[in-house]
Write a protein that holds these residues in place. Structure first.
Motif: not given
Length: 193
Positions: A1, A3-5, A7-8, A64
């Motif tokens: 979660m 890691g994607w945050l 990037l976001a 991350y």
């Protein structure tokens, strides 16, 4: 979660930046654009909260989590500098501003400029290291928190390399080409009337 945050948040940083500058200069809404630009630090607070919650819920520390701390460190050290730099270029290109002042290219002035940038990188490493040390303490297990301590080493390695590059400008300063020095001298010389 997380890691994607990360990037976001990176994407959102640039989206907010472009939208804020667009509102300020293209749509002539300077206050709304400034308000949008002031929302940038909220991204880091969201990222920090999500990282803490993720670790608190028992997530295994990963690379991350370290990246999130490095991203927050970058924003603290370079965020305002980046926004100001881009704002100056947008004001010149789309508004009625003068061209932004370029950094010096030669001599001790360039070395001083590079030294100031290096200090920003040291601040980045210090902020990231502080957050990562807090994360290591929070996890409480040196073996499990190895990705976090690895990110600390990475931050200081980058600061060290940047320091060597900045030092090279002081030890071996670039000199202006001969033609450029002559033009500067002539531009500054006042001819008698």
């Amino acid at each position: 979660m997380v890691g994607w945050l990360v990037l976001a948040c990176e994407v959102a940083f640039w989206v907010l930046l472009v939208a804020g500058l667009g509102l300020r200069y293209l749509l002539r809404m300077p206050r709304t654009g400034a308000a949008l630009l002031l929302c940038e630090p909220l991204l880091e607070l969201v990222l920090l909260a999500a990282t803490v919650i993720d670790l608190r819920n028992g997530a295994e520390p990963q690379w991350y989590h370290g990246l999130a701390a490095l991203y927050i460190g970058y924003t603290v050290a370079y965020g305002h500098y980046t926004v100001t730099w881009l704002d100056g270029h947008a004001r010149h290109r789309f508004g009625d501003g003068t061209p932004p002042v370029r950094p010096p290219r030669y001599g001790t002035a360039r070395a001083a400029h590079e030294g100031r940038l290096w200090l920003r990188t040291v601040l980045l490493a210090a902020v990231a290291s502080g957050l990562l040390l807090l994360g290591t303490w929070y996890v409480g297990d040196a073996e499990r928190s190895a990705p976090l301590t690895g990110a600390i080493r990475l931050a200081w390695r980058v600061a060290g390399i940047h320091g060597l590059i900045a030092l090279s400008y002081a030890v071996l300063p670039r000199r202006a080409p001969a033609g450029e020095e002559r033009e500067k001298a002539l531009a500054g010389h006042r001819w008698p009337h």
